[in-house]
Design an enzyme around this catalytic site. Sequence first.
Site, PDB file in Angstrom:
ATOM      1  N   THR A 216      64.175 -12.101  59.765  1.00 27.03           N
ATOM      2  CA  THR A 216      63.783 -10.816  60.352  1.00 27.03           C
ATOM      3  C   THR A 216      62.256 -10.764  60.410  1.00 27.03           C
ATOM      4  O   THR A 216      61.666 -11.148  61.407  1.00 27.03           O
ATOM      5  CB  THR A 216      64.352  -9.633  59.542  1.00 27.03           C
ATOM      6  OG1 THR A 216      64.052  -9.814  58.154  1.00 27.03           O
ATOM      7  CG2 THR A 216      65.853  -9.529  59.715  1.00 27.03           C
TER       8      THR A 216
ATOM      9  N   LYS B  12      66.274 -16.379  53.785  1.00 25.12           N
ATOM     10  CA  LYS B  12      65.324 -15.515  54.467  1.00 25.12           C
ATOM     11  C   LYS B  12      64.769 -14.510  53.476  1.00 25.12           C
ATOM     12  O   LYS B  12      65.414 -14.138  52.489  1.00 25.12           O
ATOM     13  CB  LYS B  12      65.962 -14.804  55.658  1.00 25.12           C
ATOM     14  CG  LYS B  12      67.038 -13.798  55.343  1.00 25.12           C
ATOM     15  CD  LYS B  12      66.538 -12.398  54.985  1.00 25.12           C
ATOM     16  CE  LYS B  12      65.610 -11.873  56.059  1.00 25.12           C
ATOM     17  NZ  LYS B  12      64.989 -10.575  55.602  1.00 25.12           N
TER      18      LYS B  12
ATOM     19  N   THR C 260      67.864 -11.214  45.194  1.00 22.57           N
ATOM     20  CA  THR C 260      66.555 -11.081  45.819  1.00 22.57           C
ATOM     21  C   THR C 260      66.434 -11.759  47.170  1.00 22.57           C
ATOM     22  O   THR C 260      65.628 -12.664  47.312  1.00 22.57           O
ATOM     23  CB  THR C 260      65.432 -11.604  44.890  1.00 22.57           C
ATOM     24  OG1 THR C 260      65.772 -11.336  43.549  1.00 22.57           O
ATOM     25  CG2 THR C 260      64.126 -10.945  45.205  1.00 22.57           C
TER      26      THR C 260
ATOM     27  N   GLU D 174      55.336 -11.278  54.197  1.00 19.45           N
ATOM     28  CA  GLU D 174      54.932 -10.263  55.174  1.00 19.45           C
ATOM     29  C   GLU D 174      53.423 -10.035  55.163  1.00 19.45           C
ATOM     30  O   GLU D 174      52.942  -8.922  54.913  1.00 19.45           O
ATOM     31  CB  GLU D 174      55.683  -8.948  54.914  1.00 19.45           C
ATOM     32  CG  GLU D 174      57.140  -9.012  55.322  1.00 19.45           C
ATOM     33  CD  GLU D 174      57.879  -7.695  55.153  1.00 19.45           C
ATOM     34  OE1 GLU D 174      57.292  -6.748  54.596  1.00 19.45           O
ATOM     35  OE2 GLU D 174      59.035  -7.617  55.575  1.00 19.45           O
TER      36      GLU D 174
ATOM     37  N   ASN E   6      54.418  -2.573  57.205  1.00 20.54           N
ATOM     38  CA  ASN E   6      55.439  -1.707  56.639  1.00 20.54           C
ATOM     39  C   ASN E   6      55.185  -0.223  56.895  1.00 20.54           C
ATOM     40  O   ASN E   6      56.096   0.597  56.743  1.00 20.54           O
ATOM     41  CB  ASN E   6      55.581  -1.989  55.139  1.00 20.54           C
ATOM     42  CG  ASN E   6      56.335  -3.271  54.897  1.00 20.54           C
ATOM     43  OD1 ASN E   6      57.550  -3.313  55.030  1.00 20.54           O
ATOM     44  ND2 ASN E   6      55.614  -4.341  54.576  1.00 20.54           N
TER      45      ASN E   6
ATOM     46  N   THR F  18      58.845   1.707  63.934  1.00 20.29           N
ATOM     47  CA  THR F  18      58.249   2.196  65.174  1.00 20.29           C
ATOM     48  C   THR F  18      57.497   1.117  65.930  1.00 20.29           C
ATOM     49  O   THR F  18      57.055   1.348  67.039  1.00 20.29           O
ATOM     50  CB  THR F  18      57.271   3.352  64.855  1.00 20.29           C
ATOM     51  OG1 THR F  18      56.280   2.907  63.912  1.00 20.29           O
ATOM     52  CG2 THR F  18      58.014   4.535  64.270  1.00 20.29           C
TER      53      THR F  18
END
Length: 400
Positions: free
Chosen positions: A150, A176, A187, A273, A395, A400
């Site tokens: 993702t 992932k 996790t 991320e 995040n 959005t």
Amino acid sequence: MRLARRAHRVRVAGFRFAGVRAGFKERGSDVALIVADRPATAAGVFTLNRAPAAPVQVARRRLARGRLAAVLVHAGNANAATGAEGRRTVEVSTALAARLLGCASSEVAPCATGRIGAQVDRPRLLRGVGAAVAALSPDGLPAAAQAITTTDAFPKTAVRRLRLGGRRVTIAALGKGGGMIAPRMATLLVFVVTDARVAAAAARRTLRDAVGPTLNTITVDGDTSTNDTVLLLAGGAAGNRPVTAGSRDHARLTRAVREVLGEIARLVVLDGEGSTRVVEIVVRGARFARDACRVARAIGDSTLCKAAFHGGDPNWGRFVMAAGNAGVPIDQARVDVTIGGVAVARRGRPLPRALARARRRMRAREFTIALDLHLGRGEGRILAADLSVAYVRFNAEYTT
């Protein structure tokens, strides 16, 4: 810092894989299948989050039999906080997969990852299931690894080969994870497949013992997902003597599974991320090992410490502060702190001349922070990510 990494191209005898696009994500594939030619011995561990997603609820129940024929994963929608309708989507989609594969629905484990709180577009998922079954291939592991991602910057795979029971066997893992990562049982999503023959009790013990020092010792942001699932499937196509619990082959198997899970765990933190640092936090000299682990986790989860990691700031006082918040005994007058092998505090007193060298060590992509509490023999460690501007921005705008 965005990273690219090619997924391993490997065959695991007795397994086929697929990754196809159904349209849950803006781009790329998002439905994956892992299929055993014959029902495989299976073991799993799942999230400790008290609000588990619908796929977790169903997979837990089905895994109780210790046999699976397939794993169905979709990415882009977690099917979490979706109530009875979400569970119905799981039942319908796995029933279709079972019918197309010629197995029982109870032998298909569902998994999902993505946005929480939105119902899955069921017709879209069902079209993806059909496409994935049609695309199954012994060479499809890289495609499946890509489809389950993702927010990941790259797919995460690992492979080991060894001899068990007189036969050469392969162990492959695909996983992932980048955010919503905290060490509580599983996790993230990780699937380990092997062509070894493994008894059910041995498979359960292997996964339990391998998850503990690997996937349970990482943190990106301190949040445990609603969807965390780790599955081990042993198909037996290698034809080795069955691996039984407590045997020498069981020890070898567990060591190899621990290695592939350790590799996946490190890749998750490396991704993170938008993370720019992988920090190993080592705590020694606690009264008990569990105390050391709590201290390491407190440092790794601290927003202030993570900001210091990102900025390369050898602010050792913050690390002691976080240790003091772990809820275990600590005497600050005994604590030693080192950064990248450079001692910056000894017995609770600063070593100011060492800070410039420590700052240089913290510029590396990976470094170690070590605390010695001098209270006992307990030791623990964790891998942590820093807190970057990119993580916050991503995040802050996730939906959005």
